[in-house]
Design an enzyme around this catalytic site. Sequence first.
Site, PDB file in Angstrom:
ATOM      1  N   LYS B  74      31.469  43.425  31.232  1.00 31.75           N
ATOM      2  CA  LYS B  74      32.828  43.621  30.739  1.00 31.75           C
ATOM      3  C   LYS B  74      32.783  43.954  29.255  1.00 31.75           C
ATOM      4  O   LYS B  74      31.941  43.424  28.525  1.00 31.75           O
ATOM      5  CB  LYS B  74      33.627  42.331  30.984  1.00 31.75           C
ATOM      6  CG  LYS B  74      35.097  42.406  30.629  1.00 31.75           C
ATOM      7  CD  LYS B  74      35.793  41.091  30.994  1.00 31.75           C
ATOM      8  CE  LYS B  74      37.280  41.122  30.699  1.00 31.75           C
ATOM      9  NZ  LYS B  74      37.946  39.860  31.102  1.00 31.75           N
ATOM     10  N   SER B 149      42.026  40.416  34.096  1.00 29.89           N
ATOM     11  CA  SER B 149      41.698  41.451  33.136  1.00 29.89           C
ATOM     12  C   SER B 149      40.357  42.140  33.382  1.00 29.89           C
ATOM     13  O   SER B 149      40.156  43.268  32.941  1.00 29.89           O
ATOM     14  CB  SER B 149      41.698  40.856  31.729  1.00 29.89           C
ATOM     15  OG  SER B 149      40.637  39.936  31.577  1.00 29.89           O
ATOM     16  N   SER B 173      41.008  35.985  35.390  1.00 30.67           N
ATOM     17  CA  SER B 173      40.543  37.351  35.124  1.00 30.67           C
ATOM     18  C   SER B 173      39.276  37.770  35.855  1.00 30.67           C
ATOM     19  O   SER B 173      38.915  38.937  35.829  1.00 30.67           O
ATOM     20  CB  SER B 173      40.335  37.552  33.625  1.00 30.67           C
ATOM     21  OG  SER B 173      41.579  37.710  32.988  1.00 30.67           O
TER      22      SER B 173
END
Lengths: 96, 471
Positions: B74, B149, B173
């Site tokens: 990420k 997210s 997330s």
Amino acid sequence: MKITKETVDQVATLAKLSFTDTEKEKIQQDLSKIIDFVEKINEIDTDGVEPLTHINESVNVLREDEAIETLTQEEALKNAPQKDSDYFKIPKVLNK
Amino acid sequence: MYTSFNRLSDDLKSGKITAIDVVKHYLKEIEKKKHLNAFLEVFTDDALAQAAVIDKKINEGSAGKLAGMVIGIKDNICYKGHKVSGASKILEGFESLYHATVVDRLLKEDAIIIGRLNCDEFAMGGSNENSAYGNALNPIQEDKVPGGSSGGSAVAVTAGLCIATLGSDTGGSIRQPASFCGNVGLKPTYGRVSRWGLLAYASSFDQIGPFANSVEDIALLMEVIAGKDDKDNTASHQAIEQYTQFDTTKKYKIGVPKDLLSGEGIDKEVFSFYTSFIDDLKSKGHEVEEFSFPYFDYMVPTYYILTTAEASSNLARYDGAHYGYRSPNATDIESTYVLSRSEGFGEEVKRRIMLGTYVLSAGYYDAYYSKAQKVRRVLKEKTEEVLQKVDFILTPTTPTTAFKIGENISDPVSMYLQDIFTVYANLVGCPAISLPLGNHSNGLPFGMQIMGKHFAEKEILSFSKSLDNAS
């Protein structure tokens, strides 16, 4: 609770943010709505409850206090938007 | 190609395939599915160079336990010498000066990091629509969000763009996008995985965790990334366990919150799957216990007060002075701060900084911030009571399947309510996994969430492994 325009201005000053008038209106509405939503927590009785500040059990984790170089000066300056050989550069703070 | 690491690892060791072949395969897939916008940057040259080194090590018999595992990270996890931006304009061009501890540990075991993955800006969002670089698409139905997210991390695994990914989870997330994209995602216990090198959002909630297609790969990654770290004092010193040694025969006590059994606010099919899944567990010999937990309505409000407060403090570091974006219109120090931040941050990040600043400000601190910290203690203690009686708490991961792009973006509160089941684990610090068990008639997958006691990763993974179709 209704968030006023003045409150938005005051909070923006604290947060070092600025908004256009249209943005301000939107953020005023959003904040009012979110505050109304989060106020629900007042329904929970917390008399005598201590605020929770740490989520895990570990207390002080100690280590030797040894000086090590984690970043060189060159590395620290690497991502600066403006710099000279030794320092971060920012726009003038004082005008003569 | 390979959907999980076990078979790939065998083939690499037997020489049937090389790490370079594997990387080339994924590079091709990434290029082919570029429109999904999963990767913000592909580390093509580094990944190929790393693969060559690993092929040599495999030949010499000195390769680490993740040799050849191609992983995406990420875009809020630092990888030295590579860009990291939190999908924010304010960090455009920023290059990491050091490795996150998780990256260091992956590389030491010879994983190959192939690129950085799209996400909501500074991990704030549940749809990946808050990325400064455009939203990622759900690979199963491209007009739907992948969740967030860690949207890109979930997309990459489901679309076969790498074998596994790392994400971060502050309120769901990892688990929510895993549910929306149909893969496995684990949020470890708070403190199980070091946060060193993770761009901070809400420090008492954030945890890094893995996404994969199989429970085995999740367990293997946890063996590598978990454990104490001198650089993060909140990383627990408790010894890590052999997560890949599954005990799939054990019968567990599963807790089901009675308060959810009205089905209110949950999609009909998700709910009916949930109830039949509970029956299924009973028939497999697990014990199911209903318990009363009348707190679900308070979780999202408590979460938003506390996380925005922490975010407003954490994001104060983006000041336009030391690194990242500086407004070309800045004329003095005050305008350097104000203009750089106002131009550099996106709308949702600014909204959360404003809310967080408000709840921390004089006159409101006690009513909101301190009150929410007290509620958090109530939630944690009540949950501990429940987890003394049962091993796990079972809920759906998400109340619905993936929603349409744009559907919730204009109403922050309805977007926040997507997190109702996932924020729970972060509020109380417990580990929780999302397993891709459900398939909706609308063609989309959805997950079931299993939450356990602090540091019960091994039990959670063993139980997950025993639910056959989970992997």
